[in-house]
Motif scaffolding. Structure first.
Motif, short mmCIF file in Angstrom:
data_model
loop_
_atom_site.label_atom_id
_atom_site.label_comp_id
_atom_site.label_asym_id
_atom_site.label_seq_id
_atom_site.Cartn_x
_atom_site.Cartn_y
_atom_site.Cartn_z
N UNK A 51 -13.53 5.47 17.11
CA UNK A 51 -12.89 6.46 16.27
C UNK A 51 -13.86 7.59 15.93
N UNK A 78 -2.06 -4.62 -2.82
CA UNK A 78 -2.20 -4.78 -1.37
C UNK A 78 -3.11 -5.95 -1.05
N UNK A 127 -2.09 3.89 11.09
CA UNK A 127 -2.02 5.04 11.99
C UNK A 127 -1.02 4.83 13.12
N UNK A 183 -10.15 10.87 17.31
CA UNK A 183 -10.48 9.93 16.24
C UNK A 183 -9.89 8.54 16.51
N UNK A 184 -9.49 8.33 17.77
CA UNK A 184 -9.07 6.99 18.16
C UNK A 184 -7.63 6.65 17.89
N UNK A 233 -8.32 1.26 1.02
CA UNK A 233 -7.18 1.62 0.16
C UNK A 233 -7.61 1.62 -1.30
N UNK A 280 0.81 -1.22 0.00
CA UNK A 280 0.00 0.00 0.00
C UNK A 280 0.84 1.26 0.00
N UNK A 317 -11.07 2.15 11.32
CA UNK A 317 -10.50 3.20 12.17
C UNK A 317 -9.08 3.56 11.73
N UNK A 318 -8.38 2.56 11.22
CA UNK A 318 -6.99 2.76 10.86
C UNK A 318 -6.81 3.73 9.69
N UNK A 319 -7.73 3.67 8.74
CA UNK A 319 -7.59 4.47 7.52
C UNK A 319 -8.36 5.78 7.66
N UNK A 332 -9.43 -2.82 5.42
CA UNK A 332 -8.34 -1.91 5.11
C UNK A 332 -8.09 -1.85 3.61
N UNK A 333 -8.10 -3.03 3.00
CA UNK A 333 -7.84 -3.09 1.57
C UNK A 333 -8.96 -2.39 0.79
N UNK A 336 -4.54 -4.15 12.97
CA UNK A 336 -5.70 -3.34 12.61
C UNK A 336 -5.39 -1.84 12.58
N UNK A 337 -4.25 -1.47 13.17
CA UNK A 337 -3.91 -0.04 13.20
C UNK A 337 -2.55 0.20 12.56
N UNK A 386 -8.50 8.42 9.72
CA UNK A 386 -7.88 9.75 9.82
C UNK A 386 -7.39 10.26 8.48
N UNK A 387 -6.82 9.36 7.68
CA UNK A 387 -6.34 9.77 6.37
C UNK A 387 -7.51 10.17 5.47
#
Lengths: 348, 315, 347, 564
Positions: free
Chosen positions: D347, B164, C307, C97-98, D274, B157, D290-292, D270-271, C303-304, D294-295
């Motif tokens: 999040x 990915x 970030x 935002x976690x 993306x 990615x 939650x991981x993506x 996630x994928x 999972x993170x 913020x972006x």
């Protein structure tokens, strides 16, 4: 001896080990004439096999160091490049190994293993190489050679495999054949057959043979000359008769004593040489045989030179500080006198 | 040969039986949770649950349930409790993906391991050998899912060098198929490369000291010929057998972690999901399928082995 | 089993290979131990990694000290709404935002926080304790089971041998990871009740039990092979001639001679058990939350990864270092003692 | 990704369903309040798009599906007799309107008989005519297939007898249909104020009368809707194409814009995120993880929005088990629950609140939810000291508490955080995380007797009944109990029974529901902490401004999607 086929001069091989530097071969010199059979005799660890391997460039330990020279037809073998050695190996000097059970590649047909060598040196086409292989196998006495050429080693008995090894060794008509304990792994009846076969082949091909063995009995009727090694050194050297009928070194006496003779009654207990061979790493100063020798005296702390002691026999040399007379006296009082002939049999 | 096949078939049946019974027990005895309740959804009435129990035979005795289930396995009638989809069809759908992953990775790890192992053995004791040894040990010390996740995120990615994750059918676009599988292949192969190159190295070192290699040298053969014809060929035999077994295990769903991390949706990932949902039929089918492959590859390996090493005869 | 004649002859297939090698193996007396120790001492790399392992273990053991005196928190305490001072600025431990805070390299949140605002450094140390504990106890369990089974099979031969070997053969053909995960998930749900003993679903005993069982065939077979060879040795004959019973012979004559094999296997088993634990935890079948272990931490971290990559990278590195140090050290021990037993384990 | 059984949000909403949004919450971060096609342009027709889901829909069969993954596409394929408009006006869109029926039902005085008439000349996507009796067949399929939705239709007279007969073509006594006139009469055994909503559920979307009574996931039957399913490969993908036979049902029930929607199953959220960023996918059904996020929020806010749904997240407290049998303890938990902290674990995808009825449900009171919350403003840190003291005073400090939760993301984290908060209040709390697939069934078992733990509910339809059965003393049962806390407040239970009889949702009725809600909250039977938001995230080539219509009941409306 300028006419020698192979001339070894002061060969030394040492290994760096965890216990320190070990001199496995400690100044060995001998000459080999064309067509001659030289037997190198000694207990295991005496350096006889290392000597044989070194001549072929097969002592490959990264910890090994070599000194001295070995000239084959004027070519230096010690320190020769791998390419030079490859031309000699198999073609000029061939070798037969101790254990026929493990010395053949178990997953290749025996024919292929021989063809491989012929093609390597002579570049014959497949068919011709194969024909030659069949001939060779027939010559060493393998029945139905044409069929068996495609068999795998495990399909042969030990004796047959050693014949295959001999055929392999002879395949390129070498001038020198080194046989390293060729019969040790075989049972007695097979031993006799193999030795007979080697003798015949020597007659036919005229190859010189270095026969490495721990068993004096084996060499009795094949060797021309004998070199007795102990702890890395040649301790006695002479013709078959000289060694057998007039041995000079107490170690040779011991070796001869351990031969079982069929012409004398079997003694209650076979005499053995007392003690164990010294560890290569910490050998005694002077004569290496000293700790085991019943006749040791003060002089023995110095290294005895390899010299001719017997009058009129300059080629019969030994490393012992005892005088010829002393030897004669002590030799005769050995208990059992097995293996030693009485004086009247000795040559004049 | 005939006897060999019979023995192998018996072994296969035994192992598959043991695996199926065990799987069945794990899911039916341990969890103390009623599959009918699980299947009925959150607001189901008692009558609905009872109807499901009746229909799926959960009221039967355990042995009876086992027999019913196995009948379904044999007739290909097995259905997932969770999605009610045919388990057989789902496995067949996942198999090309798992197979693509397994075959590519297996070839890769074999090839690289041979190079590494041989080079390491030839240079035994030297710097190159020690370096490769450490590399190999690092390889077998890394969790597949960890290195996979990192590679997928950073190379896939962040840098965009690779896709990915995901999978493209070979029939759809072979190049894209290859491109999508490069990372999974590599990640799955790393562990095996580490292990195989170590085994090969020690085999080669053992073989180099064999008498017949000395014989080959005494014949005046060149070093290359010796290495390839005599040393490598003989050192490879045990590796080939290991390779067969591992290939079987990976094919039978053993690549759960790699498939999950790269979202390949093969048999392994299918199993992983089924296990999470305590969905017995798919897990049962996959473990049996996997045992089948392991035993099958075992047999293939033995045949191959007999071919490679003529001392062996199949019995 | 049907494979036997083949493998016996070939001696090169799967565990049978090691079994045979072990059979061929020269049996060491006391001398080789001293020699081995000397060789090991000369292997600087192995010793270095051995020391590294000890350091890792010690630091994990010191987890409570760090938690109490440096980080002032526990591995399970959440700090979702807390703030800390960083370079004089007040920062949220977990953003709105976690997104959790990254490494601060100061006492609190040295390596940052996870999404629950828990101190990663503290969890890492406590997680290491769990991972190592599972690794060591599982390896111990495997070793004991393997030695008992191997010794019985190898010593008595006959039907006990046949039974044990068949059992091991079946285990060998099992899809190990799949069953391990299945067992883990099923047990986590309801725990296990064995008569009067109840093991809770969150007990560490569950992963230990699974891992300890899974590797038995890998070790029991070589042990059996070695016992087969040992029982023919002179000293065993001698003991038998003196009228010693089988139990005494097994434990006073046979088992001590297996010591070097056991030692090497044990080291490598710990390494592999730690790895397997992480795989099980990653698949949700290992250590149960909120207990940390390196595997669960990686699982939570993945999972993170975008970030907060440190959540994935840090526990992974610890895991690799630990397993690597055990592998290198184990490798060194094996080289030193040279019992040619090859340990091979899957992940 | 990674963990077994960690289904993404969609499945987490598993036994649920959806949201109404009347006034759209009020605290919608995204600033895009309506989600209507009000971008000033015209929606373009045509083209194909590729979208993604994390999990295979549980079923691709209208009678069976009960997850967002299935409902979101299928409610556009199978239109029931009644339905919800798709106009983009949230308030309007949460009111039932005629679908395939000509008009809203005529309800008898006693509230037990519903009469409807089928529109004339309707055709299924395969061209065959729609018959009135097809409705009865649709209900039969729901009941016969043991669908998760069968509970809604058990109120029809003779439904239980039909199930017991275990025959697909047996008769349901309470339904009469006349194919000639198109009239349909439904008799209920008891009045049900939410039955119009039930008739508007996708379960009873009409299918041809010869549709077999089996799971048709792999070959979904034809229906009446803007789209038809042309391909369905479980666990891989399914394809919706425009239904050329879709009749004109009026301006409020429009046809779709794009010609073809291919939905791929991509297990990694996630994928998916993306790929939406890079344009390989056009829309993801789950919110970006939650991981993506913020972006996404920072860089792609022009194609991303969040909307609060009609859902409630709460902690249940089992008042039949110590220590939650004491009201002071439940009060203390409500006071001490750190709601903003829990919101961070989502999040920011949770709007903190303390009302049980969510926004969008009749009777919802925004003041009660936030400003007048009896336990303190949910957006501010709690008074932990006070709560701690109360627990001490109640004499239960140090009690062991097992906190139940499941392994869906982020429920596991929420459960762990809640356990930690209880520990801070003075308990010895330990989380117990179960697999999402068995969670609600496990905590609904009286044998398990869970003390406290995670719970949530998304509305199936905009009627308070759909929420209050979760706290109805009459709904307590030994297994599959949905009233996890065994709430049995006599006043509330009685109120529910009375209000359920009301056939129409007048303002007065709504206010009465509101009173029940207030009592429930003030008496601390449960501990609500907020309402879930859902997100819409498009690729660059999609027309976000004109085509991201969000439906209050059915979330993102595929029929509104269009390309730029």
């Amino acid at each position: 001896m300028a006419d020698a086929l192979l001339s070894v001069e002061d060969l030394r091989v040492s290994f760096a080990t965890e216990e320190g530097v070990v001199e496995a071969v400690d100044g060995v010199s001998f000459d080999l004439a064309a067509g001659e059979v030289l037997a190198v005799v000694g207990e295991s660890g005496s350096g006889k096999s290392v000597t044989a391997m070194t001549l072929m460039g097969l002592t490959r330990s990264p910890n090994a160091r070599f000194e001295g020279t070995a000239q084959y037809k004027g070519t230096e073998l010690i320190g020769a490049s791998e390419d030079e050695l490859r031309r000699v190996r198999g073609a000029e000097i061939a070798m037969i190994f101790q254990d026929p059970m493990t010395s053949l590649n178990p997953v290749q047909r025996i024919g292929k293993q021989i063809v491989e060598q012929i093609q390597e040196h002579e570049g014959l086409p497949d068919q011709q190489a194969r024909e030659r292989t069949v001939e060779l196998l027939e010559r060493v006495g393998i029945p139905r050679a044409r069929e068996r050429v495609d068999n795998y080693p495990h399909e042969f008995s030990g004796g047959m495999r050693q014949r295959v090894m001999i055929a392999l060794a002879l395949s390129c008509n070498p001038s020198v054949l080194i046989a390293d304990e060729p019969t040790t792994a075989l049972d007695v009846t097979i031993q006799a057959q193999i030795l007979q076969r080697m003798r015949d082949l020597r007659e036919e091909t005229g190859a010189a043979v270095i026969l490495v063995t721990h068993d004096l009995g084996v060499v009795a009727d094949i060797a021309d000359r004998i070199a007795v090694m102990y702890a890395g050194r040649i301790v006695e050297e002479g013709t078959l008769d000289q060694i057998f009928y007039d041995p000079q070194h107490p170690y040779t006496w011991g070796l001869l004593g351990s031969i079982t003779r069929v012409d004398k009654p079997r003694p209650a207990r076979l005499p053995a040489i007392a003690g164990l061979p010294p560890s290569l790493a910490n050998r005694p100063q002077g004569c290496h045989f000293r700790p085991r020798c019943p006749h040791e005296f003060s002089e023995c702390s110095k290294v005895p030179p390899l010299e001719a002691h017997v009058q009129g026999n300059p080629e019969h040399r030994d490393r012992c500080w005892l005088s010829v007379d002393e030897k004669l006296a002590k030799r005769e009082v050995l208990p059992g006198e097995i293996g030693l002939a009485s004086k009247e049999h000795a040559p004049a | 040969m005939g006897r060999f096949i019979v023995r192998r078939v018996i072994q296969m049946v035994l192992v598959m039986f043991a695996v199926s019974v065990l799987t069945f027990l794990i899911f039916n005895v341990i969890p103390n949770s009623d599959p009918a309740v699980r299947m009925s959804g959150r607001q189901a009435s008692e009558s609905t649950i009872e109807a499901i129990r009746e229909e799926w035979g959960f009221n039967d005795s355990l042995p009876q349930q086992y027999i019913t289930t196995m009948e379904k396995v044999i007739t290909g009638d097995l259905k997932s409790q969770f999605t009610q989809l045919s388990v057989g069809k789902e496995i067949v759908k996942g198999l090309p993906r798992t197979f693509s992953l397994a075959i590519g990775a297996a070839l890769l790890w074999m090839f690289v391991a041979i190079c590494f192992g041989l080079y390491s053995a030839v240079k035994a004791g030297k710097f190159a050998d020690r370096f490769l040894t450490i590399i190999a040990l690092i390889g077998i010390s890394m969790p597949v899912f960890w290195i996979g996740a990192l590679a997928n995120y950073y190379l896939g990615f962040k840098l965009g060098w690779f896709p990915n994750g995901g999978y493209v059918e070979f029939t759809e676009d072979p190049i894209d198929w290859f491109y999508h599988l490069i990372l999974p292949w590599t990640v799955l192969a790393i562990l095996f490369i580490g292990f195989y190159s170590r085994v090969l190295r020690s085999n080669v070192l053992d073989t180099i000291n064999e008498d017949y290699v000395r014989t080959a040298r005494a014949k005046g053969l060149g070093e290359r010929q010796i290495m390839i014809r005599h040393v490598l060929r003989n050192s490879m035999i045990p590796i080939v057998t290991l390779w067969g077994l591992d290939f079987g295990a990976v094919l039978g769903g053993g690549a759960i972690l790699t498939e999950t991390v790269f979202d390949l949706q093969g048999v392994g990932q299918y199993t992983a999901e089924a296990i999470g949902q305590l969905d017995v039929p798919p897990v049962l089918a996959v473990t049996m399928f996997s045992a089948f492959f392991i035993v099958l590859l075992n047999a293939v390996v033995d045949i191959l082995y007999a071919y490679l090493d003529p001392r062996i005869r199949l019995q | 089993m049907a494979t036997e004649p083949l493998t016996e002859q070939a001696g090169l297939q799967g565990p049978a290979a090691w079994e045979q090698e072990a059979e061929r193996e020269h049996v060491h007396g006391l001398g080789p131990w001293r020699l081995g120790l000397r060789r090991l001492r000369r292997n600087r790399v192995a010793i270095g990694f051995g020391v590294l392992f000890v350091l890792l273990v010690l630091s994990c053991l010191a987890a409570p000290l760090w938690a109490k005196h440096v980080a002032h928190t526990t591995p399970t305490e959440n700090h979702l709404s807390d703030t800390i001072k960083l370079d004089g600025k007040t920062t949220n431990v977990v953003g709105l935002d976690g997104v959790p805070i990254g490494p601060t390299y100061q006492g609190e949140f040295f390596l940052g926080a996870d999404p629950n605002g828990r101190d990663i450094m503290v969890r890492l140390l406590y997680g290491g304790r769990n991972s190592l504990m599972i690794g060591v106890v599982a390896a111990l369990m495997t070793t004991i089971l393997s030695v008992v089974l191997g010794v019985i099979a190898g010593y008595f031969r006959g039907w006990p041998d046949l039974t044990i070997r068949s059992l091991l053969d079946i285990m060998w053909s099992f899809p190990v990871l799949i069953l391990g995960v299945a067992l883990g998930v099923a047990l986590a749900l309801g725990g296990l009740q064995l008569g009067p003993i109840t093991i809770g679903g969150d007990s560490l005993l569950i992963p230990i039990f699974i891992i300890g069982l899974v590797y038995v065939p890998y070790m029991a077979r070589p042990v059996r092979g070695q016992v087969l060879a040992l029982r023919e040795k002179e000293f065993v004959e001698a003991a038998r001639a003196q009228g010693a019973g089988p139990l005494r012979i097994m434990f006073s004559e046979v088992v001590p001679n297996l010591a070097s094999t056991i030692l090497v296997f044990f080291t490598l088993l710990i390494a592999n058990a730690v790895l397997l634990e992480s795989a099980l935890s990653f698949l949700g079948a290992g250590v149960r939350p909120p207990n940390p272990s390196w595997g669960t931490m990686i699982d939570e971290g993945v999972d993170r990864i975008a970030t907060a990559p440190h959540l994935t990278i840090v526990p992974g590195l610890m895991l690799v270092l630990t397993v690597l140090s055990l592998n290198v050290f184990g490798d060194g021990v094996r080289d030193a003692l040279d019992p040619r037993a090859k340990v091979r384990l899957e992940h | 990704m990674g963990k077994l059984g960690r289904r993404a949000l969609a499945l987490l909403l598993a036994a649920l369903s959806m949201s109404v949004i009347a006034a759209c919450g009020g605290d919608d971060d995204s600033g895009d309040s309506s989600g209507t096609g009000g971008g000033g342009g015209e929606a373009k027709n045509g083209g194909s798009i590729t979208i993604s889901q994390t999990s295979q829909p549980d079923f691709m069969d209208p009678a069976l599906t009960y997850t967002v993954n299935g409902i979101e596409p299928l409610w556009l394929v199978y239109t029931p007799l009644l339905t919800y408009p798709r106009t983009g006006d949230a308030e309007k869109d949460s009111l039932v309107v005629p679908g395939l029926a000509e008009d809203l039902p005529t309800i008898s005085k006693d509230g037990k008989t519903y009469e409807l008439t089928l529109r004339k000349g309707l055709k299924y996507s395969d061209g065959s005519p729609v018959k009135a009796s097809d409705f009865e067949h649709a209900v039969k399929r729901v009941l016969n297939l043991e669908s998760g939705g069968s509970a809604f239709y058990l109120g029809i007279e003779g439904a239980q007898d039909y199930i017991d007969a275990d025959k697909c073509d047996a008769d349901i006594k309470g339904i009469e249909a006349d194919d000639k006139t198109g009239t349909i009469t439904i008799n209920l055994s008891e009045p049900d104020g939410s039955f119009s909503n039930v008739l508007a559920m996708w379960f009873v979307g009409l299918v041809p009368g010869d549709t077999p009574c089996k799971n048709l996931t792999e070959s979904p039957p034809p229906g009446v809707g803007p789209y038809k399913v042309t391909e369905s490969v479980p666990n891989r993908q399914f394809v919706l194409e425009k239904n050329t036979n879709f009749p004109d049902l009026g301006p409020d029930i429009p046809a779709g814009h794009v010609d073809k929607i291919t939905t791929k199953i991509v297990k990694s959220a996630q994928r998916q995120a993306q790929d939406v960023i890079s344009g390989e996918l056009d829309y993801m059904q789950d919110p970006p993880p939650a991981d993506i996020k913020p972006e996404v929020k920072a860089k792609y806010s022009d194609r991303y929005k969040e909307i609060t749904t009609a859902s409630t997240y709460y902690m249940f407290m089992n008042n039949r088990v110590a220590p939650f049998d004491k009201k002071e303890v439940r009060d203390a938990v409500n006071i001490g629950l750190d709601k903003p902290a829990l919101a961070r674990l989502f999040a920011g995808e949770v709007a903190p609140g303390c009302s049980f009825l969510p926004p969008g449900q009749p009777g919802f009171d925004e003041a009660l939810d936030v400003d007048d919350c009896p336990w303190g403003n949910p957006n501010e840190p709690p008074d932990i000291e006070k709560a701690r003291q109360m627990i001490k005073d109640a004499g239960v400090a140090g009690a062991d508490v097992t906190v139940y939760g499941n392994n869906d993301d982020p429920t596991d984290k929420v459960t762990e955080a809640y356990a930690d908060q209880l520990t801070k209040l003075g308990f010895k709390a330990k989380p117990k995380i179960l697999d999402g697939g068995v969670y609600f069934q496990t905590i609904g078992s009286a044998k398990e007797a869970p003390q406290t733990g995670f719970a949530n509910w998304f509305q199936d339809f905009p009627h308070p009944k759909n929420f209050f059965f979760l706290v109805d003393g009459k709904s307590i049962q030994p297994t599959n109990n949905q009233n996890f806390g065994n709430v049995d407040d006599p006043e509330i239970t009685k109120g529910i029974a009375e209000l359920n009889q009301e056939p129409e949702m007048t303002d007065e009725v709504a206010a009465k529901w509101g009173d029940l809600n207030k009592k429930l909250v003030e008496r601390a039977w449960i501990a609500p902490y907020g309402h879930r938001k859902l997100a819409t995230f498009f690729s660059e080539r999609m027309d976000f401004d004109n085509c991201a219509r969000f439906h209050p009941v059915y979330f993102n409306d595929y029929s509104s999607f269009c390309l730029k």
